[in-house]
Design a protein around this motif. Structure first.
Motif, mmCIF file in Angstrom:
data_model
loop_
_atom_site.group_PDB
_atom_site.id
_atom_site.type_symbol
_atom_site.label_atom_id
_atom_site.label_comp_id
_atom_site.label_asym_id
_atom_site.label_seq_id
_atom_site.Cartn_x
_atom_site.Cartn_y
_atom_site.Cartn_z
ATOM 1 N N LEU A 21 1.869 -0.136 11.433
ATOM 2 C CA LEU A 21 3.166 0.410 11.006
ATOM 3 C C LEU A 21 4.041 0.752 12.208
ATOM 4 O O LEU A 21 5.268 0.628 12.149
ATOM 5 C CB LEU A 21 2.953 1.639 10.103
ATOM 6 N N ASP A 22 3.418 1.162 13.299
ATOM 7 C CA ASP A 22 4.174 1.444 14.522
ATOM 8 C C ASP A 22 4.838 0.157 15.045
ATOM 9 O O ASP A 22 6.021 0.165 15.398
ATOM 10 C CB ASP A 22 3.225 2.035 15.575
ATOM 11 N N VAL A 23 4.078 -0.936 15.077
ATOM 12 C CA VAL A 23 4.650 -2.213 15.554
ATOM 13 C C VAL A 23 5.747 -2.684 14.602
ATOM 14 O O VAL A 23 6.813 -3.151 15.031
ATOM 15 C CB VAL A 23 3.549 -3.297 15.709
ATOM 16 N N VAL A 24 5.510 -2.523 13.305
ATOM 17 C CA VAL A 24 6.508 -2.931 12.303
ATOM 18 C C VAL A 24 7.804 -2.136 12.496
ATOM 19 O O VAL A 24 8.903 -2.706 12.480
ATOM 20 C CB VAL A 24 5.932 -2.741 10.879
ATOM 21 N N LEU A 48 3.795 8.066 4.693
ATOM 22 C CA LEU A 48 4.038 6.655 5.032
ATOM 23 C C LEU A 48 5.005 6.013 4.036
ATOM 24 O O LEU A 48 5.856 5.205 4.407
ATOM 25 C CB LEU A 48 2.723 5.869 5.064
ATOM 26 N N CYS A 49 4.888 6.411 2.754
ATOM 27 C CA CYS A 49 5.795 5.860 1.733
ATOM 28 C C CYS A 49 7.231 6.312 2.007
ATOM 29 O O CYS A 49 8.169 5.522 1.897
ATOM 30 C CB CYS A 49 5.367 6.312 0.335
ATOM 31 N N ILE A 50 7.385 7.573 2.388
ATOM 32 C CA ILE A 50 8.732 8.088 2.666
ATOM 33 C C ILE A 50 9.310 7.382 3.909
ATOM 34 O O ILE A 50 10.466 6.977 3.928
ATOM 35 C CB ILE A 50 8.691 9.616 2.816
ATOM 36 N N ALA A 51 8.475 7.180 4.912
ATOM 37 C CA ALA A 51 8.963 6.558 6.151
ATOM 38 C C ALA A 51 9.246 5.065 5.988
ATOM 39 O O ALA A 51 10.197 4.546 6.560
ATOM 40 C CB ALA A 51 7.947 6.769 7.272
ATOM 41 N N HIS A 52 8.411 4.358 5.204
ATOM 42 C CA HIS A 52 8.504 2.887 5.194
ATOM 43 C C HIS A 52 8.991 2.305 3.872
ATOM 44 O O HIS A 52 9.226 1.100 3.789
ATOM 45 C CB HIS A 52 7.149 2.269 5.577
ATOM 46 N N GLN A 70 2.048 13.320 -7.028
ATOM 47 C CA GLN A 70 2.495 14.729 -6.861
ATOM 48 C C GLN A 70 3.219 14.915 -5.536
ATOM 49 O O GLN A 70 4.289 15.523 -5.476
ATOM 50 C CB GLN A 70 1.289 15.673 -6.872
ATOM 51 N N HIS A 71 2.621 14.390 -4.464
ATOM 52 C CA HIS A 71 3.233 14.537 -3.132
ATOM 53 C C HIS A 71 4.616 13.905 -3.071
ATOM 54 O O HIS A 71 5.479 14.363 -2.332
ATOM 55 C CB HIS A 71 2.354 13.892 -2.050
ATOM 56 N N LEU A 72 4.815 12.833 -3.858
ATOM 57 C CA LEU A 72 6.087 12.105 -3.756
ATOM 58 C C LEU A 72 7.130 12.613 -4.750
ATOM 59 O O LEU A 72 8.300 12.224 -4.663
ATOM 60 C CB LEU A 72 5.857 10.603 -3.975
ATOM 61 N N SER A 73 6.703 13.482 -5.684
ATOM 62 C CA SER A 73 7.673 13.895 -6.712
ATOM 63 C C SER A 73 8.802 14.682 -6.050
ATOM 64 O O SER A 73 8.583 15.531 -5.188
ATOM 65 C CB SER A 73 6.993 14.705 -7.809
ATOM 66 N N GLY A 74 10.011 14.328 -6.433
ATOM 67 C CA GLY A 74 11.190 15.003 -5.876
ATOM 68 C C GLY A 74 11.640 14.448 -4.534
ATOM 69 O O GLY A 74 12.661 14.875 -3.994
ATOM 70 N N SER A 75 10.887 13.474 -3.987
ATOM 71 C CA SER A 75 11.248 12.950 -2.665
ATOM 72 C C SER A 75 12.319 11.859 -2.751
ATOM 73 O O SER A 75 12.899 11.480 -1.741
ATOM 74 C CB SER A 75 10.012 12.352 -1.978
ATOM 75 N N GLY A 76 12.516 11.328 -3.945
ATOM 76 C CA GLY A 76 13.466 10.229 -4.105
ATOM 77 C C GLY A 76 12.864 8.875 -3.767
ATOM 78 O O GLY A 76 13.531 7.844 -3.882
#
Ligand code: NAD
Ligand code: MG
Length: 401
Positions: A21-24, A48-52, A70-76
């Motif tokens: 992911l760093d190289v990408v 990682l989902c929020i970043a990529h 749960q972690h992603l709820s509300g993150s858009g």
């Protein structure tokens, strides 16, 4: 429409996954993340989902997937969350996907990696265990489905780079010597216990075993590097990747890990691939092949390199290396068995159930006591793997008792 390469990263939360992911991220004009897959680290997967912003994220099971949600709820974040090996396999073969990074650790990576192969994808292979486990079947499928197989393991990536182009990529049945190659020199650092007293090995701790002098890696491969089973698995991996025999490969200890392996030619030439020990180099090489891209790796500064040394491995210090080479000579049943036993033994060592030198005892005894059956089809491979795990688990129970 962009013409960026769409990637699936299996094992996204691991050491290789994060380096990929760093190289990408450094080369976003060329690569986009289609799907990420991992075991159970939902919190890191959410980051990682929020970043990529992948289209899909897959966790090993429903409970990890629920936590990710749960972690992603509300993150858009619009990533679609799925779970299980079948979903990983489906996405690895998705028609929109160009390349699949196979970086799940251990036998768990086999099925989704084979799925990518069967879909004719560009497969970037870090998960050496899947190739050790299935050997001929894996390579036959690469050829049958015209997949492109590129090695990520730093040694195999180095060998690939040093081979004549006619031999690159597992697409040919040509033998090394037909192209003037006389030997593959597979280098290894010797790990953290290269110079310690052999008698003290039985008492080494998990913390000492995973503290690799040159590379920062996941726990399983770090222990494998300390026992040099990693070099043994790599020996078997090289045999399949480069269509050669055990006596075409020589293991050389090079503690500095600057030369990542070499190819010797009949005219006396030896080609080596060098660089700082950073997995982003082979990852960037395989991602962009045959182009070159920025990997973020510090350039090698020869004025700062002190020694450059080479020795032969001592099998008394590294009996697992000798065992793996013997398994390589014995055939598929033996390599599948030793890979499975080793996964169970390393896990038991990491959990404090057995000592460091017990890893070899479990591996050798499993190999001794497992009946040699025909191992060719996927069902036969999976059954051989299952029986070896069972046998190793029973042997460990005796040590623990
Ligand atoms: P790691 O332990 O850091 O990461 C392993 C990854 O696999 C994690 O993302 C984990 O969540 C995932 N995973 C584990 N079990 C899973 C399952 N059942 N389903 C889905 N995902 C699962 O390991 P690593 O060091 O990144 O190594 C990964 C692979 O690459 C190994 O096969 C290793 O031998 C190989 N490799 C690693 C390096 C290195 O420098 N780290 C070098 C060469 C080869
Ligand atoms: Mg390696």
């Amino acid at each position: 429409m962009s013409c960026r390469q769409q990637l699936v990263i299996l094992g996204a939360t691991g050491s290789i996954g994060l380096s990929t992911l760093d190289v990408v991220a450094r080369n976003q004009e060329q690569f986009a993340v289609f799907a990420l897959a991992a075991g159970n680290n939902s919190e890191l997967m959410a980051q990682l989902c929020i970043a990529h912003q992948p289209r899909f994220a897959v966790m090993a099971d429903d409970s990890a997937a629920a936590k990710l949600s749960q972690h992603l709820s509300g993150s858009g974040c619009k990533t679609v969350i799925r779970s299980g090996i079948a979903a990983m396999s489906e996405l690895a073969a998705h028609p929109d996907v160009d390349a699949v990074m196979s970086a799940i650790v251990g036998a768990a990576g086999l099925i989704p990696t084979l799925s990518a192969v069967e879909a004719g994808k560009k497969v970037l292979l870090a998960n050496k265990e899947s190739l050790v486990m299935s050997g001929q079947l894996f390579i036959d499928k690469v050829k049958q489905h015209k997949a492109t197989l590129l090695p990520i393991d730093s040694e195999h990536n180095a060998i690939f780079q040093c081979l004549p182009s006619a031999l690159q990529g597992s697409k040919t049945n040509a033998q090394l010597h037909e192209h003037g190659v006389s030997k593959i020199l597979l280098t290894g650092s010797g790990g953290p216990f290269l110079t310690c007293d052999i008698a003290s090995l039985k008492d080494v701790t998990v913390a000492q075993a995973v503290a690799h002098p040159n590379w920062s890696m996941g726990q399983k491969i770090s222990v494998d590097s300390a026992t040099m089973m990693n070099k043994g698995l790599e020996f078997i991996e090289a045999k399949w990747l480069f269509n050669c025999q055990a006596n075409d490969i020589e293991v050389v200890i090079h503690p500095q890990s600057i030369i990542h392996s070499m190819v010797q030619y009949q005219d006396g030439s030896v080609l080596a691939q060098m660089g700082n020990p950073d997995m982003r180099t082979p990852i960037a090489h395989a991602l962009a092949y045959p182009q070159r891209i920025d990997a973020g790796v510090t350039p090698l500064d020869f004025s700062q390199l002190a020694d450059f040394t080479f020795t032969k491995p001592d099998f008394a210090r590294y009996p697992n290396l000798q065992l793996a080479i013997a398994a390589c000579n014995a055939g598929q049943g033996a390599t599948t068995t030793v890979n499975a036993a080793n996964e169970i033994a390393v896990q038991a060592f990491l959990q404090g159930q057995i000592g460091f030198t017990d890893i070899y005892r479990i591996n050798a005894q499993t190999l001794d006591t497992t009946v040699d059956v025909n191992v060719h089809t996927l069902d036969e491979i999976l059954e051989c793997d299952r029986l070896a795990r069972l046998q190793a688990t029973q042997l460990i129970a005796k040590v623990v008792r």
